[in-house]
Design an enzyme around this catalytic site. Structure first.
Site, mmCIF file in Angstrom:
data_model
loop_
_atom_site.group_PDB
_atom_site.id
_atom_site.type_symbol
_atom_site.label_atom_id
_atom_site.label_comp_id
_atom_site.label_asym_id
_atom_site.label_seq_id
_atom_site.Cartn_x
_atom_site.Cartn_y
_atom_site.Cartn_z
ATOM 1 N N LEU A 1 44.989 0.385 35.965
ATOM 2 C CA LEU A 1 43.865 1.050 35.322
ATOM 3 C C LEU A 1 42.616 0.683 36.101
ATOM 4 O O LEU A 1 42.491 -0.446 36.605
ATOM 5 C CB LEU A 1 43.714 0.584 33.867
ATOM 6 C CG LEU A 1 44.868 0.892 32.902
ATOM 7 C CD1 LEU A 1 44.578 0.281 31.533
ATOM 8 C CD2 LEU A 1 45.095 2.387 32.774
ATOM 9 N N ASP A 2 41.671 1.631 36.219
ATOM 10 C CA ASP A 2 40.400 1.305 36.849
ATOM 11 C C ASP A 2 39.791 0.087 36.166
ATOM 12 O O ASP A 2 40.000 -0.141 34.972
ATOM 13 C CB ASP A 2 39.412 2.471 36.702
ATOM 14 C CG ASP A 2 39.774 3.653 37.576
ATOM 15 O OD1 ASP A 2 40.602 3.482 38.479
ATOM 16 O OD2 ASP A 2 39.220 4.738 37.345
ATOM 17 N N MET A 3 39.008 -0.657 36.910
ATOM 18 C CA MET A 3 38.348 -1.835 36.360
ATOM 19 C C MET A 3 37.559 -1.483 35.091
ATOM 20 O O MET A 3 37.562 -2.224 34.103
ATOM 21 C CB MET A 3 37.410 -2.434 37.405
ATOM 22 C CG MET A 3 36.717 -3.705 36.977
ATOM 23 S SD MET A 3 35.690 -4.345 38.324
ATOM 24 C CE MET A 3 35.101 -5.873 37.615
#
Length: 559
Positions: free
Chosen positions: A404-406
């Site tokens: 998942l994106d940060m």
């Protein structure tokens, strides 16, 4: 070029450090400056057609460092706030010019009529015209067509002649078989016939070869001239770029000077990209340093329509680009006290990583927004991988199955063994794993668009990592289905069902004009910054890699 604020700004505290240009919230002074610049831009009616196509502008809040400055008109001392002002700039050129009275000048004006750039550009343009004339000349086109037609004709004739040779050979063989007592004289006649026919074919083949070589030589004469011109054009262009980049002598707050060639020698690409040094912020900093103005804060905003591939929204603030500007700004910001990169701040050092599901083979955690899934370039930065590797020291394999994106929160699937990891990865690859994300969009969607499907191919913008762009030619397939849950005057709650897993897929599909044209709230790359990115991986469904049951896990967002 310095502009002083129309309203008093004495109540606004000055920034303690200069803006980190690659991830920032605009300082209130920058917002006021940008609003004044926007008013000026809107007043220039002659620019509106061009500006509708889109352009990046920038503001730099500065202070005059001269102590006890006086107003030349009155001779009185100037108040503190009057020494705080701002500079304005645009990226590239505007209305075919680099010089406009309201904006700072370029670091180097490559559009000056008598400058070496314009003169050499005209020479290169003349070469382009000559190449075009040659490529479309009647003589060249006729020569190519004649060569093509006669090549086909030669092939047809020689194929026909070969077929006749074969038929004649078969006929001779048949005559020999039908006349067992064929005389020596008849045998000699058959041999002479064969030799004559082969010689005739060789003569025909030789004649065609000579003819086609003549035609090919005529075509190659044109090609050679064209290739020679193209080589000259390439060499001239490269030399011109090199000379041009040498004129961009960039200052920093220490008074040090480096040209673009020197700056980019230290990068992976080694040479500056086209347009380097012509963005708004390098122009602003250069002018400030040349005129002894102290840079306090910066902001860059977009005006007009979004470009075809990139995502830009009218009036939104954007960070400086990485490919063109990062190496330049690393030099130009030396000597200034600059804000730290917010991404390096471990905001979750005291946050417990929530486990939503666990057995002896795998675990599903609820990743908080602002934590990395896996380590980045800085290995010591906190991540889900770091946490779980410490918790499960005997785990084998990469552990993290997907990312998942940060900035995205939600369910993250983690394998405790290499074999389980491989099994789950295979499920992702064959798209049998189902996922649902919940997001808040920064705007209201029409009811007619309650459900739908977005298919926009994506690829990395090499000059502005990690930004993704839509590219029909080079992009990888990216497909998202969506369903609007609720609508309000300001926001839209939506469910996303990604059928592929490209980087920033949901963020781009939401923000892009050909997608929903409505960025996710808090998306500081493709929209506006907020307290967080309102995107959450709420649901995941997969087949257990050991006992085969379908596992369905849900964790609702806290927004």
């Amino acid at each position: 070029m310095i502009h002083f604020f129309k309203k008093s700004v004495s109540h606004i505290a000055l920034p303690e450090k200069f803006t980190y240009p690659f991830l920032y919230t605009p300082h209130p002074l920058c917002v006021l400056a940008a609003e004044e610049v926007k008013e000026y831009i809107a007043s220039r009616k002659e620019w509106q057609d061009e500006l509708t196509l889109g352009k990046m502008f920038g503001v730099l809040v500065v202070s005059q460092e001269t102590e006890g400055a006086t107003d030349k008109a009155t001779g009185k001392g100037m108040e503190e706030e009057s020494r705080i002002g701002y500079l304005a700039a645009f990226s590239g050129n505007l209305a075919g010019k680099n010089l406009h009275t309201y904006f700072v000048p370029p670091v180097y004006d490559l559009l000056q009529p008598q400058g070496f750039f314009k003169i050499e550009e005209e020479r290169i343009s003349a070469i382009n015209i000559h190449i075009n004339e040659l490529e479309n000349s009647a003589s060249y086109l006729e020569s190519k067509e004649k060569w093509k037609i006669e090549t086909e004709q030669a092939q047809a004739e020689l194929n026909h002649a070969k077929a006749k040779l074969k038929t004649a050979k078969e006929d001779r063989e048949a005559r020999r078989r039908s006349s067992p007592g064929i005389s020596e004289e008849e045998q000699s006649a058959l041999i002479r016939e064969s030799q004559y026919q082969k010689a005739e074919y060789k003569r025909k083949e030789k004649a065609w070869k000579k003819r086609l070589e003549e035609l090919e030589a005529e075509v190659n004469r044109f090609k050679s001239e064209i290739e020679s011109l193209k080589t000259e054009r390439k060499e001239r262009s490269a030399a011109l770029q090199q000379k041009l980049f040498g004129q961009f002598r960039m200052l920093n707050a220490k008074g040090e000077v480096k040209d673009l060639c020197t700056i980019f020698e230290q990068t992976v690409r080694k040479v500056p990209p086209a347009g380097a040094g012509e963005c708004a912020l390098p122009k602003l900093l250069q002018y400030a340093y040349l005129h002894q103005l102290k840079p306090l804060a910066m902001a860059e905003f977009w005006w007009g329509d979004s470009p075809k591939n990139e995502i830009r929204h009218h009036g939104y603030y954007y960070p400086s680009c990485k490919g063109k500007c990062e190496p330049i700004l690393q030099h130009m910001l030396q000597g200034l006290e600059v804000d730290e990169n917010p991404l390096l701040d471990n905001v979750h050092k005291d946050t417990r990583l929530e486990t939503v599901f666990e057995d002896e083979w795998l675990v599903v955690v609820n990743k908080p927004a602002g934590m990395l899934s896996v380590p980045g370039k800085a290995e010591d930065v906190d991540s889900v991988y770091h946490r779980l590797k410490k918790k499960y020291p005997d785990a084998t394999g990469p552990m993290i199955v997907h990312r998942l994106d940060m900035a995205t929160s939600g369910l993250l699937l983690v394998a405790k063994t290499k074999e389980v990891h491989q099994h789950l990865q295979a499920q992702f690859e064959n798209r049998s794993i189902k996922k649902r994300y919940i997001a808040l969009l920064d705007g209201a969607m029409a009811e007619a668009e309650k459900t739908g499907r977005i298919s926009l191919p994506l690829c990395l913008d090499p000059l502005d990592r990690p930004r993704q762009i839509v590219n029909e030619e080079y992009g990888k397939e990216a497909v998202t289905e969506y369903q609007i849950i609720t609508n309000s005057r300001s926001y839209t709650r939506i469910a996303f069902y990604p059928l592929t897993g490209r980087t920033h897929q949901l963020r781009v599909h939401a923000a892009h004009p050909k997608g929903l044209n409505c960025p996710i709230l808090g998306d500081e790359i493709y929209g506006k910054k907020a307290d967080r990115l309102y995107l959450h991986a709420e649901y995941i469904e997969f087949r257990h890699p050991v006992y085969g049951d379908i596992i369905c896990i849900q964790k609702e967002p806290d927004f």
